[in-house]
Motif scaffolding. Structure first.
Motif, mmCIF file in Angstrom:
data_model
loop_
_atom_site.group_PDB
_atom_site.id
_atom_site.type_symbol
_atom_site.label_atom_id
_atom_site.label_comp_id
_atom_site.label_asym_id
_atom_site.label_seq_id
_atom_site.Cartn_x
_atom_site.Cartn_y
_atom_site.Cartn_z
ATOM 1 N N LYS A 237 -7.979 -0.386 -2.651
ATOM 2 C CA LYS A 237 -8.686 0.598 -1.693
ATOM 3 C C LYS A 237 -7.966 1.425 -0.783
ATOM 4 O O LYS A 237 -7.908 2.390 -0.603
ATOM 5 C CB LYS A 237 -9.299 -0.351 -0.689
ATOM 6 C CG LYS A 237 -10.680 -1.086 -1.410
ATOM 7 C CD LYS A 237 -11.232 -1.856 -0.293
ATOM 8 C CE LYS A 237 -12.699 -2.681 -1.002
ATOM 9 N NZ LYS A 237 -13.883 -2.145 -0.903
ATOM 10 N N LEU A 238 -6.815 0.894 -0.483
ATOM 11 C CA LEU A 238 -5.628 1.456 0.349
ATOM 12 C C LEU A 238 -5.056 2.771 -0.535
ATOM 13 O O LEU A 238 -4.970 4.098 -0.061
ATOM 14 C CB LEU A 238 -4.393 0.935 0.822
ATOM 15 C CG LEU A 238 -4.896 -0.344 1.887
ATOM 16 C CD1 LEU A 238 -3.524 -1.033 2.113
ATOM 17 C CD2 LEU A 238 -5.622 0.558 2.843
ATOM 18 N N VAL A 239 -4.677 2.461 -1.974
ATOM 19 C CA VAL A 239 -4.381 3.423 -2.811
ATOM 20 C C VAL A 239 -5.418 4.634 -3.186
ATOM 21 O O VAL A 239 -5.147 5.778 -3.193
ATOM 22 C CB VAL A 239 -3.937 2.945 -4.067
ATOM 23 C CG1 VAL A 239 -3.553 4.144 -5.011
ATOM 24 C CG2 VAL A 239 -2.552 2.188 -3.817
ATOM 25 N N ARG B 272 -4.916 8.609 -2.299
ATOM 26 C CA ARG B 272 -4.960 9.687 -3.615
ATOM 27 C C ARG B 272 -5.940 10.836 -3.164
ATOM 28 O O ARG B 272 -5.584 11.974 -3.587
ATOM 29 C CB ARG B 272 -5.550 8.832 -4.803
ATOM 30 C CG ARG B 272 -4.480 8.178 -5.415
ATOM 31 C CD ARG B 272 -5.078 7.750 -6.793
ATOM 32 N NE ARG B 272 -3.885 6.950 -7.294
ATOM 33 C CZ ARG B 272 -4.141 5.931 -8.265
ATOM 34 N NH1 ARG B 272 -5.383 5.580 -8.626
ATOM 35 N NH2 ARG B 272 -3.193 5.121 -8.570
ATOM 36 N N THR B 273 -7.077 10.526 -2.265
ATOM 37 C CA THR B 273 -7.832 11.776 -1.802
ATOM 38 C C THR B 273 -7.028 12.382 -0.648
ATOM 39 O O THR B 273 -7.438 13.596 -0.764
ATOM 40 C CB THR B 273 -9.096 11.111 -1.124
ATOM 41 O OG1 THR B 273 -9.024 10.308 -0.113
ATOM 42 C CG2 THR B 273 -9.887 10.192 -2.200
ATOM 43 N N TRP B 274 -6.232 11.917 0.020
ATOM 44 C CA TRP B 274 -5.420 12.765 1.017
ATOM 45 C C TRP B 274 -4.025 13.310 0.344
ATOM 46 O O TRP B 274 -3.671 14.224 1.050
ATOM 47 C CB TRP B 274 -5.208 11.833 2.214
ATOM 48 C CG TRP B 274 -6.163 11.178 2.903
ATOM 49 C CD1 TRP B 274 -7.501 11.506 3.149
ATOM 50 C CD2 TRP B 274 -6.133 9.896 3.486
ATOM 51 N NE1 TRP B 274 -8.125 10.652 3.847
ATOM 52 C CE2 TRP B 274 -7.205 9.410 4.080
ATOM 53 C CE3 TRP B 274 -5.174 8.730 3.513
ATOM 54 C CZ2 TRP B 274 -7.670 8.509 4.633
ATOM 55 C CZ3 TRP B 274 -5.315 7.707 4.373
ATOM 56 C CH2 TRP B 274 -6.623 7.740 4.695
ATOM 57 N N THR C 249 1.798 -2.996 3.105
ATOM 58 C CA THR C 249 2.828 -2.609 4.044
ATOM 59 C C THR C 249 3.698 -1.405 3.054
ATOM 60 O O THR C 249 4.002 -0.509 3.494
ATOM 61 C CB THR C 249 4.008 -3.546 4.257
ATOM 62 O OG1 THR C 249 3.030 -4.605 5.089
ATOM 63 C CG2 THR C 249 4.841 -3.049 5.127
ATOM 64 N N THR C 250 3.740 -1.738 1.961
ATOM 65 C CA THR C 250 4.710 -0.511 0.961
ATOM 66 C C THR C 250 3.788 0.470 0.846
ATOM 67 O O THR C 250 4.385 1.641 1.028
ATOM 68 C CB THR C 250 4.922 -1.306 -0.385
ATOM 69 O OG1 THR C 250 5.848 -2.725 -0.227
ATOM 70 C CG2 THR C 250 5.537 -0.599 -1.356
ATOM 71 N N VAL C 251 2.528 0.456 0.732
ATOM 72 C CA VAL C 251 1.597 1.640 0.395
ATOM 73 C C VAL C 251 1.629 2.260 1.822
ATOM 74 O O VAL C 251 1.815 3.577 1.662
ATOM 75 C CB VAL C 251 0.279 1.150 -0.165
ATOM 76 C CG1 VAL C 251 -0.616 2.301 0.216
ATOM 77 C CG2 VAL C 251 0.370 0.822 -1.428
ATOM 78 N N CYS C 252 1.504 1.773 2.834
ATOM 79 C CA CYS C 252 1.312 2.261 4.154
ATOM 80 C C CYS C 252 2.682 3.105 4.289
ATOM 81 O O CYS C 252 2.836 4.243 4.931
ATOM 82 C CB CYS C 252 1.224 1.387 5.275
ATOM 83 S SG CYS C 252 -0.581 0.896 5.303
ATOM 84 N N VAL D 147 -8.770 -0.920 7.254
ATOM 85 C CA VAL D 147 -9.064 -1.490 6.331
ATOM 86 C C VAL D 147 -8.537 -2.910 6.151
ATOM 87 O O VAL D 147 -9.143 -3.808 6.083
ATOM 88 C CB VAL D 147 -9.048 -0.640 4.898
ATOM 89 C CG1 VAL D 147 -9.168 -1.530 3.682
ATOM 90 C CG2 VAL D 147 -9.851 0.810 5.021
ATOM 91 N N HIS D 148 -7.075 -2.726 6.493
ATOM 92 C CA HIS D 148 -6.408 -4.167 6.404
ATOM 93 C C HIS D 148 -6.973 -4.906 7.501
ATOM 94 O O HIS D 148 -6.999 -6.212 7.300
ATOM 95 C CB HIS D 148 -5.072 -3.650 6.554
ATOM 96 C CG HIS D 148 -4.097 -5.040 6.604
ATOM 97 N ND1 HIS D 148 -3.988 -5.548 8.144
ATOM 98 C CD2 HIS D 148 -3.548 -5.852 5.881
ATOM 99 C CE1 HIS D 148 -3.183 -6.767 7.908
ATOM 100 N NE2 HIS D 148 -2.863 -6.747 6.382
#
Length: 115
Positions: free
Chosen positions: A5-7, A11-13, A53-56, A34-35
């Motif tokens: 969901k985070l990814v 991708r849209t941004w 955390t890595t994605v953020c 979301v988290h």
């Protein structure tokens, strides 16, 4: 699921040129909310917490979900409050423990809401 969901949001941004300030606002207001929703319901596995955390972190520094760039500042310093010199970003691992501790506290105090 949470990381996906985070990814998907990133991708849209990713096609927009956002400043560090804009990306910081998106991390604080959207990604970590979301988290927060999921961590207030479940005790999330460490692997999921590290991945989110890595994605953020990657989105904050590069605007992408994956990057090979090294971060400019340690994540622990970024997660400090603004008064302490950080960006005020919430630490996912600490928040998950605090949210679950709140439920344990409510059960121990025998309040009527288990939700």
């Amino acid at each position: 699921m949470l990381v996906d969901k985070l990814v998907c949001r990133i991708r849209t941004w990713g096609t927009r040129n956002l400043s560090y300030t804009g990306r910081t606002q998106l991390v604080n207001s959207i990604l970590l909310q979301v988290h927060t929703y999921w961590s207030s319901i479940f005790l999330l596995p460490k692997k999921v917490l590290k991945s989110s955390t890595t994605v953020c972190r990657n989105f904050l520094w590069s605007g992408q979900e994956n990057t090979s760039r090294s971060p400019l500042i340690a994540w622990e310093k970024v997660c400090r409050s603004k008064k302490e010199g950080g960006l005020g970003i919430m630490d996912c691992m600490i928040w998950n423990e605090a949210a679950i501790a709140k439920y344990v506290w409510n059960i121990a105090k025998k309040t009527d809401n288990l939700w």
